[in-house]
Design a protein around this motif. Structure first.
Motif, short mmCIF file in Angstrom:
data_model
loop_
_atom_site.label_atom_id
_atom_site.label_comp_id
_atom_site.label_asym_id
_atom_site.label_seq_id
_atom_site.Cartn_x
_atom_site.Cartn_y
_atom_site.Cartn_z
N PHE A 236 29.27 -29.50 6.17
CA PHE A 236 29.48 -28.18 7.05
C PHE A 236 27.70 -27.65 7.31
O PHE A 236 27.14 -27.38 6.34
CB PHE A 236 30.00 -27.06 6.35
CG PHE A 236 29.96 -25.94 7.42
CD1 PHE A 236 31.13 -25.77 8.26
CD2 PHE A 236 29.11 -24.81 7.27
CE1 PHE A 236 31.37 -24.72 9.10
CE2 PHE A 236 29.28 -23.79 8.17
CZ PHE A 236 30.32 -23.91 9.03
N THR A 237 27.31 -27.90 8.61
CA THR A 237 25.89 -27.75 8.86
C THR A 237 25.58 -26.02 9.13
O THR A 237 26.52 -25.48 9.66
CB THR A 237 25.32 -28.38 10.08
OG1 THR A 237 24.04 -28.18 10.17
CG2 THR A 237 25.99 -28.03 11.03
N GLN A 238 24.49 -25.61 8.65
CA GLN A 238 23.93 -24.40 9.20
C GLN A 238 22.47 -24.54 9.05
O GLN A 238 21.57 -23.66 9.00
CB GLN A 238 23.99 -23.35 8.08
CG GLN A 238 25.52 -22.86 8.38
CD GLN A 238 25.61 -21.91 9.16
OE1 GLN A 238 25.34 -20.66 9.44
NE2 GLN A 238 26.26 -22.35 10.46
N ALA A 239 21.96 -25.96 9.46
CA ALA A 239 20.57 -26.00 9.86
C ALA A 239 20.31 -25.48 11.17
O ALA A 239 20.95 -25.23 12.11
CB ALA A 239 20.47 -27.54 10.02
N LEU A 240 18.87 -24.89 10.98
CA LEU A 240 18.23 -24.09 12.13
C LEU A 240 17.44 -25.04 13.03
O LEU A 240 17.16 -24.64 14.14
CB LEU A 240 17.31 -23.08 11.43
CG LEU A 240 17.89 -22.03 10.73
CD1 LEU A 240 16.79 -20.91 10.15
CD2 LEU A 240 19.13 -21.41 11.34
N ASN A 241 17.13 -26.24 12.58
CA ASN A 241 16.00 -26.98 13.26
C ASN A 241 16.33 -28.59 12.67
O ASN A 241 17.09 -28.88 11.78
CB ASN A 241 14.55 -26.64 13.05
CG ASN A 241 14.22 -26.50 11.41
OD1 ASN A 241 14.38 -27.34 10.64
ND2 ASN A 241 13.65 -25.48 11.17
N LEU A 267 29.30 -34.75 10.72
CA LEU A 267 28.57 -33.29 10.63
C LEU A 267 29.56 -32.51 11.31
O LEU A 267 29.95 -32.58 12.46
CB LEU A 267 27.32 -33.34 11.86
CG LEU A 267 26.67 -32.21 11.66
CD1 LEU A 267 25.91 -31.80 10.08
CD2 LEU A 267 25.31 -32.15 12.53
N ASP A 268 30.03 -31.25 10.26
CA ASP A 268 30.87 -30.22 10.84
C ASP A 268 30.04 -29.29 11.47
O ASP A 268 29.46 -28.53 11.14
CB ASP A 268 31.53 -30.16 9.78
CG ASP A 268 32.67 -28.79 9.82
OD1 ASP A 268 32.53 -28.16 10.99
OD2 ASP A 268 33.28 -28.32 9.15
N VAL A 269 30.40 -29.00 12.86
CA VAL A 269 29.41 -28.19 13.80
C VAL A 269 30.39 -27.07 14.22
O VAL A 269 31.22 -27.38 15.01
CB VAL A 269 29.01 -28.85 14.82
CG1 VAL A 269 28.12 -27.87 15.74
CG2 VAL A 269 28.01 -30.02 14.45
N GLU A 270 30.55 -25.96 13.55
CA GLU A 270 31.25 -24.73 13.97
C GLU A 270 30.49 -23.61 14.08
O GLU A 270 29.52 -23.25 12.95
CB GLU A 270 32.55 -24.71 13.22
CG GLU A 270 33.45 -25.57 13.03
CD GLU A 270 34.38 -25.65 11.80
OE1 GLU A 270 35.26 -25.00 12.14
OE2 GLU A 270 34.27 -26.24 10.97
#
Length: 377
Positions: A236-241, A267-270
């Motif tokens: 689960f991503t929370q990457a900013l860049n 990559l879990d994008v939510e």
């Protein structure tokens, strides 16, 4: 004998027209009532999400920074109600009787407001986010899937398969799990015809951005493999860049060492709903760059990258034009499928039941051969 316009008594025709008008009026009233119920359901859903946030910060949707062209296609609940009432009024002409019948059928079958709207607006894709309705045109340039809706068969145990016209099953049954499934009896899971599993490897925290390994990851990986289940993982991503996305990919690759990964690395994008999440101001282009950076790092390591998301993910958050080359895992919790673009896996319920797992589990159907061949073989 079937009556025609030439031999039908005029009195019956008037009665028929009167009945049609009455049906229309009743339908409009029902639609208004349904919309009111929808507003109550939305309020209850928001309250429920707030309660769930205390237990799991990374599981729920979060407000987006939307592109200007999407904002132009945004409607409030009140505006949508007016649109539907207008459609019902248009059905007063006999040429629109088919439309009226469709609306009535949806109501009789107990469908919610979003399902009715999607049945009415077939040339656009409806996404509901933050109480707004987005009607997006279906792209002519993106690749479309070739699945036939009628060949997705849901059995009496609520298990979905994709079959050919002769009834042969062409798909594979799968699950995705994390610490929320607690201790899993993988021998029983395998005995319940589960062929693949996506196991959550970890998350990046939504506030401080710490990389965290799922507490059940190692146990699930070892026991799933021991019972002959094909394994993929998701993060689960929370990457900013892009730099943080590559950091997430390296974290994943480090924790894949020693395991036989036969299914994609996802990559879990939510979007999520927390107070001031670190990703709250990200644009579509920034989300897309993060996704590409992660997928390219995974691909360079010899694994198959995949993107997980729902309608909001793929239609509002990401630029699909830039992501055509990657496998996609789509989440949509009703049938028939409501996504025209290419995808390999469909997560069709979060309320599935599988032997060996207490409580609910996500169920997936895979329509494509995704199994990875070991490069060393």
């Amino acid at each position: 004998m079937e009556q025609t316009e030439f031999n039908r008594p005029k009195r019956k025709k008037k009665r028929r027209n009167g009945t049609l008008v009455l049906n229309i009026i009743l339908c409009v009233i029902a639609l208004g009532a349904l919309t009111g119920c929808l507003l109550l359901l939305l309020d209850n859903h928001r309250l429920k999400q707030q309660d769930q946030e205390v237990m799991a910060q990374v599981e729920e949707p979060e407000p987006l920074v939307l592109e200007p062209e999407l904002m132009e296609k945004t409607y409030t609940e009140e505006e949508v109600q007016e649109m539907v009432v207008a459609l019902a009024e248009e059905a007063a002409g006999e040429a629109s009787e088919e439309l009226l019948t469709l609306i009535k059928q949806q109501l009789v079958e107990g469908e919610d407001f979003s399902a009715i709207l999607r049945a009415l607006y077939t040339k656009e894709l409806l996404v509901i986010a933050e109480g707004n309705y987005y009607f997006l045109p279906i792209s002519d340039t993106l690749k479309k899937h070739s699945y036939e809706k009628d060949l997705f068969i849901l059995d009496d145990k609520e298990i979905l398969t994709y079959q050919d016209e002769s009834g042969n099953v062409l798909s594979r049954k799968g699950i995705d799990v994390s610490r929320y499934q607690d201790n899993i009896d993988w021998e029983k899971v395998a005995g319940d015809d589960v062929e693949f599993a996506f196991i959550r490897l970890g998350i990046r925290g939504s506030s401080e951005g710490t990389l965290v390994l799922d507490t059940t990851y190692e146990q699930n990986m070892e026991e799933a493999a021991a019972n002959g289940i094909d394994i993929g993982v998701y993060f689960f991503t929370q990457a900013l860049n892009e730099t943080e996305a590559e950091e997430e990919a390296d974290f994943v690759l480090e924790n894949l060492e020693g395991y036989d990964i036969t299914y994609p690395v996802v990559l879990d994008v939510e979007a999520i709903e927390t107070k001031n999440p670190r990703t709250k101001d990200m644009t579509k282009e920034e989300w897309t760059k993060v996704t590409i950076a992660f997928c390219e790092r995974i691909k360079a390591a010899g694994y198959t990258p995949m993107i997980y998301g729902n309608l909001r993910t793929f239609l509002l958050m990401l630029d699909m034009e830039q992501l055509e080359q990657y496998e996609k895992w789509f989440a949509f919790f009703r049938t028939p499928i409501y996504f025209p673009y290419e995808h390999s896996v469909w997560q069709y319920t979060s309320k599935g039941k599988v032997d060996g797992i207490k409580g609910d589990v996500d169920l997936n159907v895979c329509m494509k051969d995704l199994k990875r061949v070991d490069q060393n073989e």
